[in-house]
Design a protein around this motif. Structure first.
Motif, short mmCIF file in Angstrom:
data_model
loop_
_atom_site.label_atom_id
_atom_site.label_comp_id
_atom_site.label_asym_id
_atom_site.label_seq_id
_atom_site.Cartn_x
_atom_site.Cartn_y
_atom_site.Cartn_z
N LYS A 12 1.12 -1.49 0.38
CA LYS A 12 0.13 -0.24 -0.32
C LYS A 12 0.76 0.96 -0.18
O LYS A 12 1.13 2.38 -0.27
CB LYS A 12 -0.92 -0.04 1.06
N ALA A 13 1.72 1.31 1.05
CA ALA A 13 2.75 2.36 0.78
C ALA A 13 3.77 2.66 -0.21
O ALA A 13 3.88 3.27 -0.65
CB ALA A 13 3.50 1.84 2.12
N ALA A 14 3.19 1.39 -0.92
CA ALA A 14 4.36 2.06 -2.27
C ALA A 14 4.03 2.66 -3.75
O ALA A 14 4.03 2.15 -4.66
CB ALA A 14 4.58 0.56 -2.66
N THR A 15 2.07 2.74 -3.05
CA THR A 15 1.39 3.23 -4.32
C THR A 15 2.36 4.42 -5.15
O THR A 15 2.99 5.15 -4.38
CB THR A 15 -0.14 3.84 -3.53
N GLY A 16 1.71 3.86 -6.65
CA GLY A 16 2.44 4.82 -8.02
C GLY A 16 3.98 4.47 -8.24
O GLY A 16 4.30 4.67 -9.13
N LYS A 17 4.44 4.10 -7.23
CA LYS A 17 6.06 3.39 -7.61
C LYS A 17 5.77 1.96 -8.60
O LYS A 17 5.19 1.17 -8.38
CB LYS A 17 6.21 2.75 -6.26
N LYS A 18 6.55 1.55 -9.37
CA LYS A 18 7.12 0.01 -10.14
C LYS A 18 7.54 -0.62 -9.31
O LYS A 18 8.52 -1.42 -9.17
CB LYS A 18 7.83 0.20 -11.15
N ALA A 19 6.48 -1.41 -8.48
CA ALA A 19 7.17 -2.54 -7.02
C ALA A 19 8.31 -3.50 -7.68
O ALA A 19 9.06 -4.36 -7.31
CB ALA A 19 5.92 -3.02 -6.90
N THR A 20 7.98 -4.06 -9.63
CA THR A 20 8.16 -5.59 -10.02
C THR A 20 10.20 -4.48 -9.96
O THR A 20 11.05 -5.65 -9.69
CB THR A 20 8.49 -5.14 -10.86
N VAL A 21 10.49 -3.39 -9.71
CA VAL A 21 11.80 -2.54 -10.02
C VAL A 21 12.38 -3.51 -8.70
O VAL A 21 13.37 -3.54 -8.33
CB VAL A 21 11.79 -1.44 -9.95
N PHE A 22 11.71 -2.76 -7.57
CA PHE A 22 12.42 -3.09 -6.30
C PHE A 22 12.54 -4.58 -5.68
O PHE A 22 13.00 -4.94 -5.60
CB PHE A 22 11.21 -2.16 -4.96
N ILE A 23 11.24 -5.29 -6.06
CA ILE A 23 11.09 -6.99 -6.25
C ILE A 23 13.27 -7.58 -6.71
O ILE A 23 13.19 -8.10 -6.26
CB ILE A 23 10.61 -7.48 -7.18
N ASP A 24 12.60 -6.80 -8.22
CA ASP A 24 14.12 -7.72 -8.68
C ASP A 24 15.24 -7.19 -8.39
O ASP A 24 16.09 -8.69 -7.99
CB ASP A 24 14.11 -6.86 -10.29
N LYS A 25 15.26 -5.98 -7.35
CA LYS A 25 16.64 -5.63 -6.58
C LYS A 25 16.62 -6.73 -5.51
O LYS A 25 17.89 -6.99 -5.37
CB LYS A 25 16.49 -4.01 -6.56
N LEU A 26 15.75 -6.92 -5.31
CA LEU A 26 15.28 -7.73 -3.76
C LEU A 26 15.92 -9.10 -4.33
O LEU A 26 16.95 -9.96 -3.55
CB LEU A 26 14.03 -7.58 -3.19
N ALA A 27 15.28 -9.43 -5.36
CA ALA A 27 16.24 -11.04 -5.61
C ALA A 27 17.40 -10.92 -5.93
O ALA A 27 18.00 -11.78 -6.19
CB ALA A 27 15.20 -11.05 -7.24
N GLU A 28 18.20 -9.87 -6.35
CA GLU A 28 18.69 -9.90 -6.89
C GLU A 28 19.91 -10.04 -5.87
O GLU A 28 21.08 -10.41 -6.07
CB GLU A 28 19.64 -8.57 -7.61
N ARG A 29 19.87 -9.48 -4.89
CA ARG A 29 20.56 -9.06 -3.63
C ARG A 29 20.45 -10.98 -2.94
O ARG A 29 21.67 -11.36 -2.27
CB ARG A 29 20.28 -7.58 -2.71
N MET A 30 19.36 -11.02 -3.18
CA MET A 30 19.07 -12.61 -2.24
C MET A 30 19.64 -13.75 -3.14
O MET A 30 20.77 -14.04 -2.59
CB MET A 30 17.39 -12.59 -2.81
N ALA A 31 20.11 -13.53 -4.75
CA ALA A 31 20.80 -14.80 -5.17
C ALA A 31 22.33 -14.36 -5.33
O ALA A 31 23.77 -15.02 -5.43
CB ALA A 31 20.73 -14.40 -6.93
N PHE A 32 22.42 -12.56 -4.67
CA PHE A 32 23.98 -12.68 -4.44
C PHE A 32 24.60 -13.17 -3.24
O PHE A 32 26.14 -13.70 -2.84
CB PHE A 32 24.19 -10.99 -4.50
N GLU A 33 23.90 -12.94 -2.03
CA GLU A 33 24.00 -13.63 -0.84
C GLU A 33 24.14 -14.39 -1.29
O GLU A 33 24.77 -15.88 -0.09
CB GLU A 33 23.22 -12.89 -0.01
N ARG A 34 23.07 -15.48 -1.71
CA ARG A 34 23.28 -16.81 -1.40
C ARG A 34 24.61 -17.61 -2.30
O ARG A 34 25.02 -18.66 -1.67
CB ARG A 34 21.74 -17.74 -2.30
N THR A 35 24.95 -17.05 -3.71
CA THR A 35 26.48 -17.69 -4.16
C THR A 35 27.45 -17.17 -3.43
O THR A 35 28.11 -18.24 -2.86
CB THR A 35 26.39 -16.54 -5.43
N GLY A 36 27.41 -16.29 -2.41
CA GLY A 36 28.45 -15.24 -1.31
C GLY A 36 28.66 -16.29 -0.31
O GLY A 36 29.58 -16.70 -0.08
N THR A 37 27.38 -17.56 0.09
CA THR A 37 27.77 -18.10 0.87
C THR A 37 28.42 -19.35 0.67
O THR A 37 29.32 -19.49 1.62
CB THR A 37 26.28 -19.00 1.52
#
Lengths: 399, 247
Positions: B73-98
């Motif tokens: 709700k707080a993100a109204t008017g923003k393109k949430a997929t951009v944020f989710i894509d970046k979250l997923a990018e970081r998650m993949a990086f942390e996983r490989t980092g492990t």
């Protein structure tokens, strides 16, 4: 509607042309395309490679046919490039490997279910459980080396669990030889199946034998070395089911027919319209090759090619998930072993079988595929999700 | 035992074979070659880039309900997929980092200890566990937003391609501790900058809880970076003074 091989003549060989840009098209999307689009691309690369290798062997053994073979083979070469270059660069070697094993599982499963000869069917069932196990071992390697989820490639179509353990698949070469079909009695689909599975396994062997050294990790290098050896066993198995008394011309004819069958299957089921158009074009090219070789066959062997070919193409390959069928075969046949060309329950393999000594020799210092998958259970998002939960629980216990 | 920075039999320099090299230079200078320069390659690349094809896209929206609805709700008017894509990018990086830290720990275990640079397994394990925890944090953030954390998003995919070189360095049994630390430094530098970006994005998206949690993660990442940087400096210093770098 089944394709009529007499009626459909495709594009004549003389009109089959490529330039370099035709060969290098936009690849499929690893993320967006259906896993079976990747399966088809990988399968057809194997089919084209077999066409190329077969035609070279033929040319080395036959003076008169060299010009004809050179002509057709050049087109096969360019078809292979066009197809294989459809795989994208963001697909790592290991991800492509997972794709190769998905091909081996799902395509062999389709073939086994459509195979009318009970012995051949048994051969495919025996083989599929081994590739199914390779998929599990490579999945563990992907998770544990790259920290990636193999299901991003599999898209939930294929299970990630052990099959007949790779460590137990190492057999003496004699135990990989099967009894061939009889060319005079075998149904055309039996001959098509044998050739296409041979092609798929052969490219898998060649791929692993080539890319196994791109890894720095010694475990990955060992896993590829071990599984590549099994793929060599599979090539030995599948080429041995083909009647060695077929003439070279007969074999060439069957190769072209098999290529037509495979492209036809791909074209019918492709979900990406851009790739479907490619399958359609290459089907037409292969029909052109088939008719060219039918004319040659008639000239050289002085008999009707339709004595060998089916009038209409058999039911196409079934590019779908065969999960339930694979599970059933796994349940009932995982403990089968090869005793020469026969399949017997593990406990009935004679103590004199040369495979005992062979297996002991190669596994003398352990099996890499066992090491890489020790305790491995696939879960969505990689096994690190489970580890993270355990770490959090342990920390909560401390505080 | 020789180390990579000792003098040995490296044969790659042209200076080792001055006469043959001179002959090669003359042959190359006099060769008939196609006209033009490297802009011809650039033109081909531009032609392919202009096709507007992409590596992939985000998945279709999952059914957003309950907590996810509130979170978005707080993100109204923003393109949430951009944020989710970046979250997923970081998650993949942390996983490989492990897995990267797992690789250097294995190398260290093989080499054994000694008069070293303070590179201890306990500290590496601590960093590794934090990478795993960051991965899980991001996993749950993606879930909270109503998206599927098992999706490999386009940025996660590209991050995977970027990480492959680092992974190769870490898993090669022939690379030294010093070379591996340098590869880890590359990873940690990117990681720090990326967490900073993620905090900004979470703030823009009105995800205050995430901002707070990400700040803690960034602090830990800053410690990782400082630690690795110190190890790299220490290792280089040791090598400069002719000492073999050991843990």
């Amino acid at each position: 509607m089944a394709l009529d091989l007499m009626k459909e003549r495709g594009i004549p060989l003389a009109r089959q042309q490529f330039n370099w840009q035709d060969l290098v098209r936009t690849p499929i999307s690893k993320l967006n395309d259906d896993a079976f689009t990747r399966v088809r691309v990988i399968l057809m690369n194997g089919i084209e490679n077999e066409a190329w290798i077969f035609q070279h062997q033929f040319a080395r053994m036959n003076r008169d046919m060299r010009k004809e073979l050179a002509m057709v083979r050049r087109v096969e070469q360019h078809q292979q490039t066009l197809v294989n270059w459809l795989l994208p660069a963001d697909q790592s070697v290991l991800e492509t490997t997972i794709g190769y094993e998905q091909v081996a599982v799902e395509v062999t499963a389709s073939v086994a279910q459509h195979e009318p000869d009970p012995y051949m069917k048994q051969v495919y069932e025996f083989g599929v459980l081994e590739d199914f196990d390779h998929l599990y071992r490579y999945a563990a390697l992907m998770d544990r080396l790259e920290g990636k989820d193999p299901n991003c490639i599999l898209q939930s179509y294929t299970d990630v669990v052990p099959g007949r353990p790779t460590v137990e698949q190492h057999r003496h070469p004699f135990d990989d030889l099967r009894t061939p079909y009889d060319r005079k009695k075998a149904a055309p689909i039996t001959r098509i199946h044998a050739l296409l599975i041979l092609a798929a396994e052969q490219q898998t062997r060649n791929f692993y034998a080539t890319v196994g050294n791109v890894y720095a990790d010694p475990v990955a290098r060992q896993v590829y070395a071990e599984i590549s050896s099994i793929e060599e066993q599979h090539v030995t198995q599948y080429e041995s089911i083909i009647d060695p008394d077929e003439t070279w011309m007969e074999k060439w004819l069957m190769h072209e027919c098999m290529e037509v069958y495979c492209y036809y299957s791909c074209m019918q089921q492709e979900s990406n319209p851009r790739i479907k158009a490619i399958w359609e074009m290459l089907l037409d090219y292969e029909l052109g090759h088939l008719h060219h070789v039918m004319d040659l066959f008639q000239r050289v062997e002085k008999r009707d090619p339709m004595e060998v070919l089916p009038a209409k193409l058999p039911e196409p390959l079934d590019f779908t998930s065969h999960r339930d069928w694979v599970r059933k075969v796994l349940d009932t046949q995982v403990d089968l072993r090869a005793d020469g060309p026969r399949f017997v329950p593990k406990e009935q393999l004679p103590p004199t079988s040369p495979s005992h000594a062979y297996n002991k020799m190669v596994n003398a210092k352990g099996s890499p595929t066992e090491i890489v998958s020790a305790g491995y259970h696939w879960i969505p998002g990689t096994e690190l999700i489970k580890r993270a939960q355990m770490l959090r629980a342990a920390q909560a216990g401390v505080h | 035992m020789k180390t990579p920075v000792d003098m040995g039999m490296n044969k790659t320099g042209a200076g080792l074979h001055p006469r043959q090299t001179q002959e090669m230079i003359e042959a190359a200078e006099g060769a008939r070659v196609p006209p033009g320069d490297e802009t011809a390659m650039a033109e081909v690349r531009a032609g392919y880039s202009g096709s507007r094809d992409v590596i992939g896209t985000m998945p279709p929206p999952a059914s957003v309900k309950g907590a996810a609805k509130t979170a978005m709700k707080a993100a109204t008017g923003k393109k949430a997929t951009v944020f989710i894509d970046k979250l997923a990018e970081r998650m993949a990086f942390e996983r490989t980092g492990t897995r990267l830290y797992e690789a250097i720990r294995a190398k260290l275990a093989g080499l054994g200890g000694g008069d070293g640079i303070g590179l201890y397994d306990a500290r590496l394990r601590e960093i590794q566990n934090q990478e795993t925890a960051h991965m899980e944090l991001l996993y749950s953030c993606i879930e909270k937003l109503g998206a599927d954390p098992t999706t490999e998003t386009p940025s996660a995919d590209v991050a995977g391609v970027q990480s492959l070189g680092i992974l190769q360095v870490l898993t090669d049994p022939r690379t030294t501790i010093s070379q591996c630390l340098n590869a880890l430094l590359t990873a940690e530098l990117v990681d720090n900058a990326s967490w900073e970006l993620l905090i900004e994005l979470a703030d823009e998206m009105g995800q205050q809880d995430m901002v707070n949690e990400f700040r803690i993660a960034l602090q830990e990442e800053q410690h990782h970076l400082d630690t690795v940087r110190n190890w790299v400096v220490e290792a280089s210093r040791k090598e400069l003074h002719g000492h073999e770098v050991v843990a």
